[in-house]
Structures are given as C-alpha cells and as structure tokens.
Scaffold this motif. Sequence first.
Motif, PDB file in Angstrom:
ATOM      1  N   GLY A 101      17.551  65.192  12.455  1.00  0.00           N
ATOM      2  CA  GLY A 101      16.982  63.855  12.420  1.00  0.00           C
ATOM      3  C   GLY A 101      16.862  63.261  13.811  1.00  0.00           C
ATOM      4  N   GLN A 102      16.302  62.070  13.885  1.00  0.00           N
ATOM      5  CA  GLN A 102      16.133  61.411  15.178  1.00  0.00           C
ATOM      6  C   GLN A 102      17.466  60.947  15.750  1.00  0.00           C
ATOM      7  OE1 GLN A 102      13.308  58.261  14.596  1.00  0.00           O
ATOM      8  NE2 GLN A 102      11.538  59.635  14.573  1.00  0.00           N
ATOM      9  N   ASP A 103      18.372  60.571  14.872  1.00  0.00           N
ATOM     10  CA  ASP A 103      19.636  59.998  15.344  1.00  0.00           C
ATOM     11  C   ASP A 103      20.824  60.935  15.204  1.00  0.00           C
ATOM     12  OD1 ASP A 103      18.294  57.580  15.878  1.00  0.00           O
ATOM     13  OD2 ASP A 103      18.513  56.974  13.776  1.00  0.00           O
ATOM     14  N   SER A 104      20.825  61.780  14.168  1.00  0.00           N
ATOM     15  CA  SER A 104      22.007  62.606  13.923  1.00  0.00           C
ATOM     16  C   SER A 104      21.609  63.873  13.189  1.00  0.00           C
ATOM     17  CB  SER A 104      23.049  61.832  13.108  1.00  0.00           C
ATOM     18  OG  SER A 104      22.515  61.517  11.835  1.00  0.00           O
ATOM     19  N   ILE A 105      22.541  64.811  13.129  1.00  0.00           N
ATOM     20  CA  ILE A 105      22.358  66.050  12.391  1.00  0.00           C
ATOM     21  C   ILE A 105      23.702  66.453  11.792  1.00  0.00           C
ATOM     22  CG2 ILE A 105      22.658  67.355  14.533  1.00  0.00           C
ATOM     23  CD1 ILE A 105      21.021  69.594  13.288  1.00  0.00           C
ATOM     24  N   ASP A 106      23.674  66.849  10.556  1.00  0.00           N
ATOM     25  CA  ASP A 106      24.887  67.330   9.896  1.00  0.00           C
ATOM     26  C   ASP A 106      25.045  68.808  10.240  1.00  0.00           C
ATOM     27  OD1 ASP A 106      26.759  68.422   7.993  1.00  0.00           O
ATOM     28  OD2 ASP A 106      26.491  66.592   6.820  1.00  0.00           O
ATOM     29  N   TYR A 107      25.961  69.104  11.151  1.00  0.00           N
ATOM     30  CA  TYR A 107      26.104  70.471  11.644  1.00  0.00           C
ATOM     31  C   TYR A 107      26.693  71.410  10.603  1.00  0.00           C
ATOM     32  CZ  TYR A 107      24.845  68.848  16.279  1.00  0.00           C
ATOM     33  OH  TYR A 107      24.153  68.326  17.347  1.00  0.00           O
ATOM     34  N   GLY A 108      27.459  70.889   9.678  1.00  0.00           N
ATOM     35  CA  GLY A 108      27.976  71.727   8.602  1.00  0.00           C
ATOM     36  C   GLY A 108      26.835  72.251   7.744  1.00  0.00           C
ATOM     37  N   GLN A 109      25.896  71.362   7.385  1.00  0.00           N
ATOM     38  CA  GLN A 109      24.727  71.780   6.618  1.00  0.00           C
ATOM     39  C   GLN A 109      23.847  72.727   7.433  1.00  0.00           C
ATOM     40  OE1 GLN A 109      22.498  68.698   4.582  1.00  0.00           O
ATOM     41  NE2 GLN A 109      24.271  67.310   4.612  1.00  0.00           N
ATOM     42  N   ALA A 110      23.675  72.410   8.699  1.00  0.00           N
ATOM     43  CA  ALA A 110      22.827  73.255   9.554  1.00  0.00           C
ATOM     44  C   ALA A 110      23.404  74.659   9.683  1.00  0.00           C
ATOM     45  CB  ALA A 110      22.663  72.615  10.935  1.00  0.00           C
ATOM     46  N   MET A 111      24.713  74.747   9.858  1.00  0.00           N
ATOM     47  CA  MET A 111      25.354  76.061   9.968  1.00  0.00           C
ATOM     48  C   MET A 111      25.217  76.842   8.666  1.00  0.00           C
ATOM     49  SD  MET A 111      26.710  76.541  12.996  1.00  0.00           S
ATOM     50  CE  MET A 111      27.241  75.635  14.445  1.00  0.00           C
ATOM     51  N   LEU A 112      25.378  76.169   7.533  1.00  0.00           N
ATOM     52  CA  LEU A 112      25.267  76.839   6.240  1.00  0.00           C
ATOM     53  C   LEU A 112      23.827  77.302   6.002  1.00  0.00           C
ATOM     54  CD1 LEU A 112      26.439  77.741   3.559  1.00  0.00           C
ATOM     55  CD2 LEU A 112      26.074  75.415   2.680  1.00  0.00           C
ATOM     56  N   GLY A 113      22.858  76.454   6.300  1.00  0.00           N
ATOM     57  CA  GLY A 113      21.460  76.836   6.136  1.00  0.00           C
ATOM     58  C   GLY A 113      21.073  77.999   7.019  1.00  0.00           C
ATOM     59  N   THR A 114      21.560  78.010   8.254  1.00  0.00           N
ATOM     60  CA  THR A 114      21.263  79.117   9.164  1.00  0.00           C
ATOM     61  C   THR A 114      21.914  80.407   8.679  1.00  0.00           C
ATOM     62  OG1 THR A 114      21.222  77.516  10.983  1.00  0.00           O
ATOM     63  CG2 THR A 114      21.340  79.847  11.569  1.00  0.00           C
ATOM     64  N   THR A 115      23.130  80.307   8.153  1.00  0.00           N
ATOM     65  CA  THR A 115      23.802  81.496   7.613  1.00  0.00           C
ATOM     66  C   THR A 115      23.001  82.094   6.462  1.00  0.00           C
ATOM     67  OG1 THR A 115      25.971  80.589   8.210  1.00  0.00           O
ATOM     68  CG2 THR A 115      25.927  82.359   6.582  1.00  0.00           C
ATOM     69  N   ILE A 116      22.523  81.231   5.553  1.00  0.00           N
ATOM     70  CA  ILE A 116      21.718  81.715   4.434  1.00  0.00           C
ATOM     71  C   ILE A 116      20.427  82.357   4.925  1.00  0.00           C
ATOM     72  CG2 ILE A 116      20.397  80.958   2.407  1.00  0.00           C
ATOM     73  CD1 ILE A 116      22.535  78.810   1.957  1.00  0.00           C
ATOM     74  N   SER A 117      19.855  81.816   5.994  1.00  0.00           N
ATOM     75  CA  SER A 117      18.562  82.314   6.477  1.00  0.00           C
ATOM     76  C   SER A 117      18.661  83.684   7.146  1.00  0.00           C
ATOM     77  CB  SER A 117      17.951  81.312   7.463  1.00  0.00           C
ATOM     78  OG  SER A 117      18.661  81.290   8.678  1.00  0.00           O
ATOM     79  N   VAL A 118      19.811  84.004   7.734  1.00  0.00           N
ATOM     80  CA  VAL A 118      19.918  85.284   8.438  1.00  0.00           C
ATOM     81  C   VAL A 118      20.426  86.417   7.549  1.00  0.00           C
ATOM     82  CG1 VAL A 118      20.315  84.132  10.645  1.00  0.00           C
ATOM     83  CG2 VAL A 118      22.271  84.871   9.294  1.00  0.00           C
ATOM     84  N   LEU A 119      21.019  86.080   6.423  1.00  0.00           N
ATOM     85  CA  LEU A 119      21.593  87.120   5.563  1.00  0.00           C
ATOM     86  C   LEU A 119      20.557  88.132   5.061  1.00  0.00           C
ATOM     87  CD1 LEU A 119      24.299  85.237   3.451  1.00  0.00           C
ATOM     88  CD2 LEU A 119      24.650  86.916   5.275  1.00  0.00           C
ATOM     89  N   PRO A 120      19.387  87.720   4.538  1.00  0.00           N
ATOM     90  CA  PRO A 120      18.426  88.728   4.060  1.00  0.00           C
ATOM     91  C   PRO A 120      17.979  89.706   5.141  1.00  0.00           C
ATOM     92  CG  PRO A 120      17.849  86.562   3.221  1.00  0.00           C
ATOM     93  CD  PRO A 120      18.921  86.358   4.238  1.00  0.00           C
ATOM     94  N   VAL A 121      17.769  89.228   6.354  1.00  0.00           N
ATOM     95  CA  VAL A 121      17.337  90.104   7.439  1.00  0.00           C
ATOM     96  C   VAL A 121      18.419  91.109   7.790  1.00  0.00           C
ATOM     97  CG1 VAL A 121      16.543  90.182   9.829  1.00  0.00           C
ATOM     98  CG2 VAL A 121      15.827  88.305   8.350  1.00  0.00           C
ATOM     99  N   ILE A 122      19.665  90.650   7.836  1.00  0.00           N
ATOM    100  CA  ILE A 122      20.780  91.545   8.149  1.00  0.00           C
ATOM    101  C   ILE A 122      20.924  92.616   7.071  1.00  0.00           C
ATOM    102  CG2 ILE A 122      23.281  91.677   8.406  1.00  0.00           C
ATOM    103  CD1 ILE A 122      23.203  88.914   9.678  1.00  0.00           C
ATOM    104  N   VAL A 123      20.834  92.205   5.804  1.00  0.00           N
ATOM    105  CA  VAL A 123      20.980  93.154   4.694  1.00  0.00           C
ATOM    106  C   VAL A 123      19.879  94.215   4.751  1.00  0.00           C
ATOM    107  CG1 VAL A 123      20.847  93.401   2.188  1.00  0.00           C
ATOM    108  CG2 VAL A 123      22.209  91.564   3.186  1.00  0.00           C
ATOM    109  N   ILE A 124      18.643  93.792   4.949  1.00  0.00           N
ATOM    110  CA  ILE A 124      17.526  94.743   4.987  1.00  0.00           C
ATOM    111  C   ILE A 124      17.668  95.686   6.166  1.00  0.00           C
ATOM    112  CG2 ILE A 124      15.036  94.912   5.405  1.00  0.00           C
ATOM    113  CD1 ILE A 124      14.669  92.488   3.667  1.00  0.00           C
ATOM    114  N   PHE A 125      18.056  95.177   7.321  1.00  0.00           N
ATOM    115  CA  PHE A 125      18.193  96.049   8.487  1.00  0.00           C
ATOM    116  C   PHE A 125      19.323  97.053   8.299  1.00  0.00           C
ATOM    117  CE2 PHE A 125      19.841  97.188  12.661  1.00  0.00           C
ATOM    118  CZ  PHE A 125      18.677  97.661  13.260  1.00  0.00           C
ATOM    119  N   LEU A 126      20.455  96.614   7.789  1.00  0.00           N
ATOM    120  CA  LEU A 126      21.565  97.538   7.574  1.00  0.00           C
ATOM    121  C   LEU A 126      21.199  98.610   6.553  1.00  0.00           C
ATOM    122  CD1 LEU A 126      24.628  95.102   7.508  1.00  0.00           C
ATOM    123  CD2 LEU A 126      23.938  96.642   9.349  1.00  0.00           C
ATOM    124  N   PHE A 127      20.412  98.229   5.553  1.00  0.00           N
ATOM    125  CA  PHE A 127      20.019  99.164   4.509  1.00  0.00           C
ATOM    126  C   PHE A 127      19.020 100.202   5.023  1.00  0.00           C
ATOM    127  CE2 PHE A 127      17.252 100.279   0.869  1.00  0.00           C
ATOM    128  CZ  PHE A 127      18.193 100.898   0.072  1.00  0.00           C
TER     129      PHE A 127
END
Length: 246
Positions: free
Chosen positions: A204-230
């Motif tokens: 946002g313009q004033d703030s960001i919830d880093y807990g949510q951001a970290m969780l969203g980023t974790t979810i976003s990288v998992l499929p790529v990691i799984v496919i590459f390892l496979f």
Amino acid sequence: MIIGATNKSGDVFNIPPTFLPGSNLLDNLTNLNESILIWKSLFNSLFIAITYTLIGMLLCASAGYAFAKFDFKGRNVIFIVLLLSMMIPYQATIIPLFQLFAKLDWMNTYSAVILPQLVYVFPIFLMRQNMKALPDSLLEAARIDSAGEFYIFFRIALPTMKPALAAVAIFLFNHQWNNFMWPLVVMNTKDMFTLPVALSTLAGQDSIDYGQAMLGTTISVLPVIVIFLFMQKHFVSGILGGAVKG
C-alpha cells in the motif's frame, strides 16, 4: 521467508531475528485471502501457466522439428528472422498487443494472457538443436514402413526428446508463472489477477503487512520449486543436448 510467513508483520524485523516458526500462520492466511483472494489468484496462475506450457511445448516442438528435419525454401531465412525477433524489447510490443486484444474484446480473459508469446523463440531454438541430433535414417525407415508425418512426430520424434521437452516445460512454465507486466495490463478485476499481480497490490501507499507478503511469496515460489526438483535431471540433459552442433 517461510518463518516470516508464520509471524505477525511487526515480528518479522525483530532484533535479534528468530529462526523458529511463529503462531500467526492461519491468521496471515485468512487475512491474505481477504486482501487478494489468494486461492483464486493461485488458480488463475496455475491454469494460465499450465495451459500456456502444454500448448507452447507442442508448438515449439513441432516448429523445432520442422526446422531441423524438413528442407523447404526459405527455412534458414525464417529461422534467422525468428532469432532476430528476440532482440525486440518486450515493452515495445505491449501497446500493439493491447490494441489488438481490445479490438477482439478479449481483455480480462485467460486467452489474453496465454496467447501472446505462445510460440517462444528460445524453446524453438532449443528443440531444433535437439531434433538435429535425431538420426534421419530412423525417420526414413518409418516413412518406408508407410508411417505418416504426424505418426513419426508424435510416436518417434517426441518420445526421444523427453529431456529437451522437460527443459522447455520448465522454461515456459517459469516464464509465464513470473509474468507480471502483461497480466497487469490486461487483467482489470481482482478475481482475474494472477499471483504476481495480486501480490503487488499488498504494498500500500502507507504500509505493508509483511507477514502476509512473506506468506504470499512462499506460496508463489512453491510450484516452481516442485516442478524444477521433479524435472531437474531432464532439464540439465535438455540444456546440454541443445548445445549439440547440427
């Protein structure tokens, strides 16, 4: 990042940092879904990336096969033009693509994200280099046995190209999964956002919830990691196979 996803936003920057997971994972997940519809965004990204990858693999493999095994007029010129097209900046294509899809009334649809760059030049080059290593005598023997070209391509050529196809699959999936600029342009409703676009709205313009951001980023990288390892073994073999001179 994973530990930050389990903590409150204010606890992410604690000094000294903690290396133990917190107890705020479910709250972060609930708040994240309320903020950006995380599961819908995840579905959008998976559907677009998987569809793009499957269709792109077929088109790039067939183009590479044609360039490697068919001798037709202008083959080398067309291939050189394709390679030169890689020098065109992606940003230069956004305005004409936007005008095209706006006239087709395809804005805010999956097709608008999947169709551009569906025939990607680098995977075509990679498949061509691998296809050139396929013995011509094998294909000629199949033709003598009255095998059609589609049968030869799908039953003989493609099965021998599994490492190259795995490399192409990882490349195409990763390219579409991380695609941000074009989905940002053509998707204009929250329920159609892909994961990268949805995650960008957390800042946002004033703030960001880093807990949510970290969780969203974790979810976003998992499929790529799984496919590459496979598929990593096939990926390395495919890249090395693409270096074989024809």
